[in-house]
Motif scaffolding. Sequence first.
Motif, PDB file in Angstrom:
ATOM      1  N   ALA A  67      41.151  34.787  39.313  1.00  0.00           N
ATOM      2  CA  ALA A  67      42.423  35.270  39.855  1.00  0.00           C
ATOM      3  C   ALA A  67      42.458  35.102  41.364  1.00  0.00           C
ATOM      4  O   ALA A  67      41.427  35.170  42.040  1.00  0.00           O
ATOM      5  CB  ALA A  67      42.631  36.736  39.480  1.00  0.00           C
ATOM      6  N   ARG A  68      43.667  34.900  41.853  1.00  0.00           N
ATOM      7  CA  ARG A  68      43.959  34.949  43.279  1.00  0.00           C
ATOM      8  C   ARG A  68      45.085  35.955  43.470  1.00  0.00           C
ATOM      9  O   ARG A  68      46.082  35.926  42.746  1.00  0.00           O
ATOM     10  CB  ARG A  68      44.373  33.579  43.822  1.00  0.00           C
ATOM     11  CG  ARG A  68      43.297  32.513  43.693  1.00  0.00           C
ATOM     12  CD  ARG A  68      43.744  31.199  44.313  1.00  0.00           C
ATOM     13  NE  ARG A  68      43.808  31.275  45.765  1.00  0.00           N
ATOM     14  CZ  ARG A  68      42.773  31.067  46.569  1.00  0.00           C
ATOM     15  NH1 ARG A  68      41.586  30.759  46.059  1.00  0.00           N
ATOM     16  NH2 ARG A  68      42.906  31.161  47.878  1.00  0.00           N
ATOM     17  N   VAL A  69      44.911  36.863  44.418  1.00  0.00           N
ATOM     18  CA  VAL A  69      45.917  37.884  44.701  1.00  0.00           C
ATOM     19  C   VAL A  69      46.384  37.703  46.141  1.00  0.00           C
ATOM     20  O   VAL A  69      45.567  37.707  47.068  1.00  0.00           O
ATOM     21  CB  VAL A  69      45.352  39.306  44.483  1.00  0.00           C
ATOM     22  CG1 VAL A  69      46.371  40.362  44.889  1.00  0.00           C
ATOM     23  CG2 VAL A  69      44.958  39.499  43.020  1.00  0.00           C
ATOM     24  N   ARG A  70      47.690  37.509  46.285  1.00  0.00           N
ATOM     25  CA  ARG A  70      48.295  37.235  47.593  1.00  0.00           C
ATOM     26  C   ARG A  70      47.588  36.087  48.310  1.00  0.00           C
ATOM     27  O   ARG A  70      47.337  36.124  49.508  1.00  0.00           O
ATOM     28  CB  ARG A  70      48.309  38.501  48.459  1.00  0.00           C
ATOM     29  CG  ARG A  70      49.246  39.586  47.923  1.00  0.00           C
ATOM     30  CD  ARG A  70      49.325  40.771  48.861  1.00  0.00           C
ATOM     31  NE  ARG A  70      48.058  41.480  48.930  1.00  0.00           N
ATOM     32  CZ  ARG A  70      47.669  42.396  48.062  1.00  0.00           C
ATOM     33  NH1 ARG A  70      48.452  42.719  47.049  1.00  0.00           N
ATOM     34  NH2 ARG A  70      46.502  43.003  48.191  1.00  0.00           N
ATOM     35  N   GLY A  71      47.223  35.079  47.527  1.00  0.00           N
ATOM     36  CA  GLY A  71      46.620  33.879  48.080  1.00  0.00           C
ATOM     37  C   GLY A  71      45.130  33.956  48.316  1.00  0.00           C
ATOM     38  O   GLY A  71      44.505  32.948  48.659  1.00  0.00           O
ATOM     39  N   ARG A  72      44.525  35.124  48.134  1.00  0.00           N
ATOM     40  CA  ARG A  72      43.088  35.278  48.374  1.00  0.00           C
ATOM     41  C   ARG A  72      42.320  35.211  47.060  1.00  0.00           C
ATOM     42  O   ARG A  72      42.769  35.721  46.038  1.00  0.00           O
ATOM     43  CB  ARG A  72      42.797  36.618  49.050  1.00  0.00           C
ATOM     44  CG  ARG A  72      43.268  36.693  50.494  1.00  0.00           C
ATOM     45  CD  ARG A  72      42.766  37.978  51.130  1.00  0.00           C
ATOM     46  NE  ARG A  72      43.380  39.159  50.539  1.00  0.00           N
ATOM     47  CZ  ARG A  72      42.870  40.379  50.619  1.00  0.00           C
ATOM     48  NH1 ARG A  72      41.713  40.569  51.226  1.00  0.00           N
ATOM     49  NH2 ARG A  72      43.498  41.404  50.081  1.00  0.00           N
ATOM     50  N   ALA A  73      41.137  34.574  47.097  1.00  0.00           N
ATOM     51  CA  ALA A  73      40.274  34.556  45.916  1.00  0.00           C
ATOM     52  C   ALA A  73      39.903  35.992  45.562  1.00  0.00           C
ATOM     53  O   ALA A  73      39.444  36.755  46.418  1.00  0.00           O
ATOM     54  CB  ALA A  73      39.032  33.727  46.195  1.00  0.00           C
ATOM     55  N   TRP A  74      40.087  36.356  44.298  1.00  0.00           N
ATOM     56  CA  TRP A  74      39.953  37.752  43.885  1.00  0.00           C
ATOM     57  C   TRP A  74      38.797  37.980  42.920  1.00  0.00           C
ATOM     58  O   TRP A  74      38.510  39.106  42.542  1.00  0.00           O
ATOM     59  CB  TRP A  74      41.265  38.216  43.261  1.00  0.00           C
ATOM     60  CG  TRP A  74      41.556  39.658  43.450  1.00  0.00           C
ATOM     61  CD1 TRP A  74      41.671  40.608  42.476  1.00  0.00           C
ATOM     62  CD2 TRP A  74      41.786  40.336  44.687  1.00  0.00           C
ATOM     63  NE1 TRP A  74      41.952  41.832  43.028  1.00  0.00           N
ATOM     64  CE2 TRP A  74      42.033  41.695  44.391  1.00  0.00           C
ATOM     65  CE3 TRP A  74      41.800  39.931  46.021  1.00  0.00           C
ATOM     66  CZ2 TRP A  74      42.291  42.638  45.376  1.00  0.00           C
ATOM     67  CZ3 TRP A  74      42.068  40.870  46.997  1.00  0.00           C
ATOM     68  CH2 TRP A  74      42.304  42.202  46.673  1.00  0.00           C
ATOM     69  N   GLY A  75      38.158  36.909  42.491  1.00  0.00           N
ATOM     70  CA  GLY A  75      37.040  37.051  41.569  1.00  0.00           C
ATOM     71  C   GLY A  75      37.392  36.551  40.181  1.00  0.00           C
ATOM     72  O   GLY A  75      38.471  36.010  39.932  1.00  0.00           O
ATOM     73  N   GLY A  76      36.456  36.721  39.277  1.00  0.00           N
ATOM     74  CA  GLY A  76      36.661  36.256  37.911  1.00  0.00           C
ATOM     75  C   GLY A  76      35.738  36.970  36.947  1.00  0.00           C
ATOM     76  O   GLY A  76      34.894  37.777  37.335  1.00  0.00           O
ATOM     77  N   ASP A  77      35.923  36.655  35.683  1.00  0.00           N
ATOM     78  CA  ASP A  77      35.084  37.228  34.634  1.00  0.00           C
ATOM     79  C   ASP A  77      35.004  36.225  33.494  1.00  0.00           C
ATOM     80  O   ASP A  77      35.863  35.341  33.359  1.00  0.00           O
ATOM     81  CB  ASP A  77      35.655  38.556  34.146  1.00  0.00           C
ATOM     82  CG  ASP A  77      34.643  39.360  33.326  1.00  0.00           C
ATOM     83  OD1 ASP A  77      33.441  39.018  33.370  1.00  0.00           O
ATOM     84  OD2 ASP A  77      35.047  40.325  32.654  1.00  0.00           O
ATOM     85  N   GLU A  78      33.965  36.365  32.692  1.00  0.00           N
ATOM     86  CA  GLU A  78      33.737  35.432  31.589  1.00  0.00           C
ATOM     87  C   GLU A  78      33.300  36.210  30.363  1.00  0.00           C
ATOM     88  O   GLU A  78      32.573  37.199  30.462  1.00  0.00           O
ATOM     89  CB  GLU A  78      32.664  34.412  31.987  1.00  0.00           C
ATOM     90  CG  GLU A  78      32.386  33.351  30.941  1.00  0.00           C
ATOM     91  CD  GLU A  78      31.373  32.332  31.439  1.00  0.00           C
ATOM     92  OE1 GLU A  78      31.742  31.511  32.297  1.00  0.00           O
ATOM     93  OE2 GLU A  78      30.207  32.389  30.990  1.00  0.00           O
ATOM     94  N   VAL A  79      33.767  35.771  29.211  1.00  0.00           N
ATOM     95  CA  VAL A  79      33.394  36.409  27.958  1.00  0.00           C
ATOM     96  C   VAL A  79      33.044  35.322  26.946  1.00  0.00           C
ATOM     97  O   VAL A  79      33.643  34.242  26.950  1.00  0.00           O
ATOM     98  CB  VAL A  79      34.546  37.313  27.443  1.00  0.00           C
ATOM     99  CG1 VAL A  79      35.761  36.503  27.058  1.00  0.00           C
ATOM    100  CG2 VAL A  79      34.089  38.168  26.279  1.00  0.00           C
ATOM    101  N   LYS A  80      32.043  35.600  26.109  1.00  0.00           N
ATOM    102  CA  LYS A  80      31.638  34.674  25.054  1.00  0.00           C
ATOM    103  C   LYS A  80      31.701  35.395  23.714  1.00  0.00           C
ATOM    104  O   LYS A  80      31.437  36.594  23.634  1.00  0.00           O
ATOM    105  CB  LYS A  80      30.218  34.158  25.288  1.00  0.00           C
ATOM    106  CG  LYS A  80      30.067  33.270  26.506  1.00  0.00           C
ATOM    107  CD  LYS A  80      28.633  32.772  26.632  1.00  0.00           C
ATOM    108  CE  LYS A  80      28.463  31.874  27.849  1.00  0.00           C
ATOM    109  NZ  LYS A  80      27.064  31.392  27.977  1.00  0.00           N
TER     110      LYS A  80
END
Length: 361
Positions: A264-277
Amino acid sequence: ENFSAARFRLPPQYLEALKSFVLNGGALLVKGGDNAFSSGGYKNSPLEEVLPVVLSARAPDFVPGLFSAKPGPAEHPLVRLYETAELSQRAWAALPPLDGWARFASVRAGSTVLASHPREKTEDGKPLPIAAVRSYGRGKVMLISTDSSWRWKLGAAADPDASGFYGRFWTRAVQYLTGGLDLSKVKFAPLPDRVPPREPARLSLRVFDESFGPASAADTRLSVVWTGPDGRAREVAARVTEPGAYAIELTGLAPGTHKVRATARVRGRAWGGDEVKFTWEPAQEEPMDRGWLTKAAAAGGGIFVDVASVRPQELLDLLPPSVPREETVRRLRPFISPFWLALAGGLFLLEWALRRRFGHA
């Protein structure tokens, strides 16, 4: 905790070293009291630069008095201390009051207020922090503006809603300061190792803002990439279900292990991520127990037939022969039958005779 640098004439290089310690990845917990903050000589010091707040220039800046802290963002890991937000809010509401708070000029940008005073404000008109956290450099800082948090332990011992709060709060605080607490702002809901064997497979994702409230969908740009067992990656859509919450549906699933990653990016800034398997397998039909079915059919006077192995005509031939039924219809028309007409006339005459005899004619 409630330590006065001015009273003990603490050399400035000690506070400069403390600032450098946090900047390079250290953790700092600062607790207030009547000897802390501006009253303790920390205004315009290196320590003030590290804190989540700007200290007040007014002295004394500590105000005695009872109050109940108002919790901040409900989903923040240092506020949601129980299994659900509702249980956590109930525990916060059941806490005994604290005693005394510090005045502050303002809250620094990028800081998160975990709890605030129910009535008091900072000098710039914002809710007055009682507990706040901030990242500084590679380190973390936590501020508690009172030295009376022990009241949460002793005063709540007999309350089932709040008796475990003190231990949970400080355990979570230590986890936060030492880096053991998950503060990621993009999170998939937990999945079982094997999802139910149906389509579509449904995943849930949440995106939080700086204060761990729901991130606005208008400010959020979400990318979701699904990689199947064949290693082929494809981008899939995420549908907004409520503020900060997204639903992802996967169709055309192949047996095996699947991986879904969201960034995700919020207001143009990198916001992080998550992964699921997860592992997906199609539903398997249970094999028939032919022996048991044959016995059950025979006990009821029938036979067992596997419909998948016979032709339709063979099934029809197994049915018992039809028995023709005769139906006789008899219509009765009383008004053209002499018998029924005579009976009706006799009843009318009998009625007339009885009425005359008893004086009703």
